[in-house]
Write a protein that holds these residues in place. Structure first.
Motif, mmCIF file in Angstrom:
data_model
loop_
_atom_site.group_PDB
_atom_site.id
_atom_site.type_symbol
_atom_site.label_atom_id
_atom_site.label_comp_id
_atom_site.label_asym_id
_atom_site.label_seq_id
_atom_site.Cartn_x
_atom_site.Cartn_y
_atom_site.Cartn_z
ATOM 1 N N GLU A 108 19.654 19.972 -15.734
ATOM 2 C CA GLU A 108 18.894 18.926 -15.396
ATOM 3 C C GLU A 108 19.505 17.789 -15.596
ATOM 4 O OE1 GLU A 108 15.718 19.640 -18.570
ATOM 5 O OE2 GLU A 108 14.729 21.153 -17.410
ATOM 6 N N ILE A 109 20.459 17.719 -16.627
ATOM 7 C CA ILE A 109 21.144 16.217 -16.765
ATOM 8 C C ILE A 109 22.249 16.261 -15.477
ATOM 9 C CG2 ILE A 109 23.336 15.446 -17.864
ATOM 10 C CD1 ILE A 109 22.246 17.006 -20.500
ATOM 11 N N CYS A 110 22.786 17.286 -14.847
ATOM 12 C CA CYS A 110 23.597 17.245 -13.694
ATOM 13 C C CYS A 110 22.843 16.602 -12.582
ATOM 14 C CB CYS A 110 24.337 18.558 -13.393
ATOM 15 S SG CYS A 110 25.684 18.978 -14.488
ATOM 16 N N VAL A 111 21.444 17.058 -12.509
ATOM 17 C CA VAL A 111 20.604 16.704 -11.240
ATOM 18 C C VAL A 111 20.452 15.466 -11.543
ATOM 19 C CG1 VAL A 111 18.385 17.025 -10.447
ATOM 20 C CG2 VAL A 111 19.669 19.044 -10.982
ATOM 21 N N ARG A 112 20.040 15.069 -12.595
ATOM 22 C CA ARG A 112 19.646 13.446 -12.878
ATOM 23 C C ARG A 112 21.064 12.629 -12.542
ATOM 24 N NH1 ARG A 112 18.223 14.110 -17.713
ATOM 25 N NH2 ARG A 112 19.740 13.257 -18.799
ATOM 26 N N HIS A 113 22.294 13.108 -12.760
ATOM 27 C CA HIS A 113 23.391 12.286 -12.470
ATOM 28 C C HIS A 113 23.783 12.543 -11.276
ATOM 29 C CE1 HIS A 113 24.613 10.396 -16.255
ATOM 30 N NE2 HIS A 113 23.978 11.379 -16.655
ATOM 31 N N LYS A 114 23.196 13.401 -10.398
ATOM 32 C CA LYS A 114 23.531 13.631 -8.826
ATOM 33 C C LYS A 114 25.142 13.915 -8.737
ATOM 34 C CE LYS A 114 20.067 10.689 -6.695
ATOM 35 N NZ LYS A 114 19.853 9.523 -5.865
ATOM 36 N N VAL A 115 25.344 15.083 -9.612
ATOM 37 C CA VAL A 115 26.651 15.511 -9.699
ATOM 38 C C VAL A 115 27.337 16.150 -8.234
ATOM 39 C CG1 VAL A 115 28.298 17.561 -10.450
ATOM 40 C CG2 VAL A 115 26.886 16.078 -12.151
ATOM 41 N N PRO A 116 28.335 15.568 -7.641
ATOM 42 C CA PRO A 116 28.737 15.847 -6.192
ATOM 43 C C PRO A 116 28.990 17.355 -6.200
ATOM 44 C CG PRO A 116 30.422 14.618 -7.096
ATOM 45 C CD PRO A 116 29.333 14.674 -8.205
ATOM 46 N N LEU A 117 29.968 18.007 -7.015
ATOM 47 C CA LEU A 117 30.429 19.171 -6.886
ATOM 48 C C LEU A 117 30.102 20.138 -8.083
ATOM 49 C CD1 LEU A 117 34.131 18.411 -5.530
ATOM 50 C CD2 LEU A 117 32.296 19.491 -4.392
ATOM 51 N N TRP A 118 29.539 21.219 -8.049
ATOM 52 C CA TRP A 118 29.286 22.233 -8.814
ATOM 53 C C TRP A 118 30.237 23.472 -8.865
ATOM 54 C CZ3 TRP A 118 23.911 22.170 -11.218
ATOM 55 C CH2 TRP A 118 23.075 20.945 -10.665
ATOM 56 N N ILE A 119 30.482 23.873 -10.015
ATOM 57 C CA ILE A 119 31.360 25.180 -9.950
ATOM 58 C C ILE A 119 30.809 26.048 -10.912
ATOM 59 C CG2 ILE A 119 33.523 26.038 -10.667
ATOM 60 C CD1 ILE A 119 35.079 23.602 -10.245
ATOM 61 N N THR A 120 30.412 27.217 -10.268
ATOM 62 C CA THR A 120 29.590 28.228 -11.239
ATOM 63 C C THR A 120 30.456 29.334 -11.194
ATOM 64 O OG1 THR A 120 28.704 28.927 -9.091
ATOM 65 C CG2 THR A 120 27.336 27.446 -10.380
ATOM 66 N N SER A 121 30.247 29.814 -12.698
ATOM 67 C CA SER A 121 30.912 30.903 -13.305
ATOM 68 C C SER A 121 30.224 32.224 -13.902
ATOM 69 C CB SER A 121 32.065 30.597 -14.065
ATOM 70 O OG SER A 121 32.956 29.488 -13.640
ATOM 71 N N LEU A 122 30.791 33.341 -13.913
ATOM 72 C CA LEU A 122 30.257 34.548 -14.645
ATOM 73 C C LEU A 122 28.630 34.640 -14.356
ATOM 74 C CD1 LEU A 122 31.934 33.822 -18.056
ATOM 75 C CD2 LEU A 122 32.485 35.527 -16.244
ATOM 76 N N GLY A 123 28.359 34.650 -12.819
ATOM 77 C CA GLY A 123 27.081 34.973 -12.518
ATOM 78 C C GLY A 123 26.671 34.011 -11.375
ATOM 79 N N ALA A 124 26.054 34.708 -10.263
ATOM 80 C CA ALA A 124 25.398 33.958 -9.259
ATOM 81 C C ALA A 124 24.038 33.824 -9.448
ATOM 82 C CB ALA A 124 26.091 34.447 -7.986
ATOM 83 N N ARG A 125 23.245 32.460 -9.293
ATOM 84 C CA ARG A 125 22.082 32.462 -9.450
ATOM 85 C C ARG A 125 21.321 31.537 -8.547
ATOM 86 N NH1 ARG A 125 20.804 32.200 -15.858
ATOM 87 N NH2 ARG A 125 18.941 31.290 -15.020
ATOM 88 N N PRO A 126 20.551 31.867 -7.742
ATOM 89 C CA PRO A 126 19.972 30.966 -6.664
ATOM 90 C C PRO A 126 19.434 29.655 -7.062
ATOM 91 C CG PRO A 126 19.345 33.344 -6.243
ATOM 92 C CD PRO A 126 19.834 33.467 -7.641
ATOM 93 N N GLU A 127 18.774 29.674 -8.253
ATOM 94 C CA GLU A 127 18.186 28.356 -8.851
ATOM 95 C C GLU A 127 19.150 27.483 -9.150
ATOM 96 O OE1 GLU A 127 18.158 31.507 -12.345
ATOM 97 O OE2 GLU A 127 18.038 31.418 -10.234
ATOM 98 N N VAL A 128 20.265 27.963 -9.498
ATOM 99 C CA VAL A 128 21.488 26.960 -9.576
ATOM 100 C C VAL A 128 21.804 26.230 -8.583
ATOM 101 C CG1 VAL A 128 23.613 26.715 -10.898
ATOM 102 C CG2 VAL A 128 22.260 28.102 -12.105
ATOM 103 N N ASN A 129 22.098 27.045 -7.544
ATOM 104 C CA ASN A 129 22.451 26.637 -6.185
ATOM 105 C C ASN A 129 21.369 25.442 -5.564
ATOM 106 O OD1 ASN A 129 24.789 27.995 -6.436
ATOM 107 N ND2 ASN A 129 23.771 30.017 -5.518
#
Length: 330
Positions: A108-129
């Motif tokens: 939620e915080i990253c969405v609010r700040h409109k983070v341009p690049l996201w690196i995901t680890s230890l699990g792939a979840r559609p809702e995060v993408n």
């Protein structure tokens, strides 16, 4: 900073196609913070940090919010003062593991700040993408084999980080050549390579092998801006590939660690017992138990690190080596 077009695949999204060097500074537990990220981005490569590194005391407002505000504001000031050499974008690493109780809040915080690049680890979840895409973010998921790569893309990741043998942290065991060639059989999107990359020549080699970007972590531990104790930084300088041990003892998942730090903790690095993956937990903000806090991770590429220096100076060195390697190949 002029973009290096030659050698960068057309598959890269715009946000990654105008870097000074085709490099992502890997997110490292504890070590990566605002100081290092800002220095990396100002020097023209992607800087990143794990969201879990931003740990506030109980009752205090989320430190992640403050970190993202600081990074965005400092990079914006840099861009206004240096319109001809703007900073590279930054990334936030989300640990998508069932034990990470902070994940929803941090997203939620990253969405609010409109983070341009996201690196995901230890699990792939559609809702995060989906959360990243809702604000125009690009998602890169780190994987250690081709099967996990397919799953990540199927679940909506935009690109991949191939973590090959020799990488710091929770590394895989496959040769970078094998891993990259299997992924490139079916995937032509953004692809970064991790594993013992610490020189400009190695960055170019990663591209020649089929990656778009190099993913460099351990070498940045020995920089002035890294949040690491002096002894850790010096151990990176003093050690080489033969000083790295691959073990599941400390987190339940295999990773690469510095042998001297294991000896300093009173253990024999050559006779370590393994641990089960069920031992991994991010409930306290990091995967290692506090008892192992002085067991220091690093990849096999640290033999190229010969001094503790500012991150910008190290990146300048990478740029010189990269261009020299390109010229040597004609």
């Amino acid at each position: 900073m002029a973009a290096i077009q030659k050698g960068i695949a057309m598959s890269l999204p715009a946000i990654l196609s105008h870097l000074r060097l085709p490099i992502i500074g890997a997110p490292m537990f504890i070590v990566s913070g605002p100081e290092l990220v800002i220095a990396q981005c100002k020097a023209g490569i992607v800087g990143s940090f794990p969201a879990l590194n931003a740990r506030e005391k109980e009752g205090e407002p989320p430190l992640l919010d403050a970190w993202l505000t600081r990074i965005s504001e400092e990079l914006d000031r840099h861009n206004q003062a240096n319109p001809d050499s703007p900073a590279a974008p930054f990334a936030v690493n989300q640990i998508v593991h069932r034990s990470n109780a902070r994940l929803e809040r941090d997203i939620e915080i990253c969405v609010r700040h409109k983070v341009p690049l996201w690196i995901t680890s230890l699990g792939a979840r559609p809702e995060v993408n989906e959360a990243a895409h809702s604000v125009g973010g690009v998602v890169l998921h780190d994987i250690i084999n081709n099967s996990f790569a397919r799953k990540a893309i199927d679940k909506g990741a935009d690109g991949l980080i191939a973590v090959a043998a020799g990488a710091g942290g929770h590394a895989g065991t496959q040769s970078p050549f094998a891993l990259i060639q299997e992924i490139r059989e079916w995937f032509d999107g953004p692809l970064a390579l991790s594993g013992s990359i610490a020189t400009g020549r190695a960055v170019l080699a990663a591209q020649v092998a089929g990656a778009d970007l190099a993913y460099i972590g351990s070498a940045f531990i020995a920089t002035a801006e890294a949040n690491a104790v002096p002894d850790y930084k010096q151990m990176i300088v003093d050690c080489g590939a033969e000083d790295i041990v691959y073990s599941s003892k400390f987190t339940g998942v295999h990773g690469n660690y510095l042998k001297p730090s294991i000896r300093n903790a009173g253990m024999d690095p050559d006779t370590l017992e393994g641990s089960d993956a069920s031992a991994m937990s991010f409930a306290e903000g990091q995967s290692k138990a506090k008892a192992w806090s002085a067991i220091w991770g690093a990849g096999q590429g640290i033999g190229a690190v010969n001094a503790v220096q500012p991150a910008g100076d190290y990146i300048d060195r990478l740029a010189r080596e990269y261009e020299a390697a390109r010229r040597a190949l004609g």
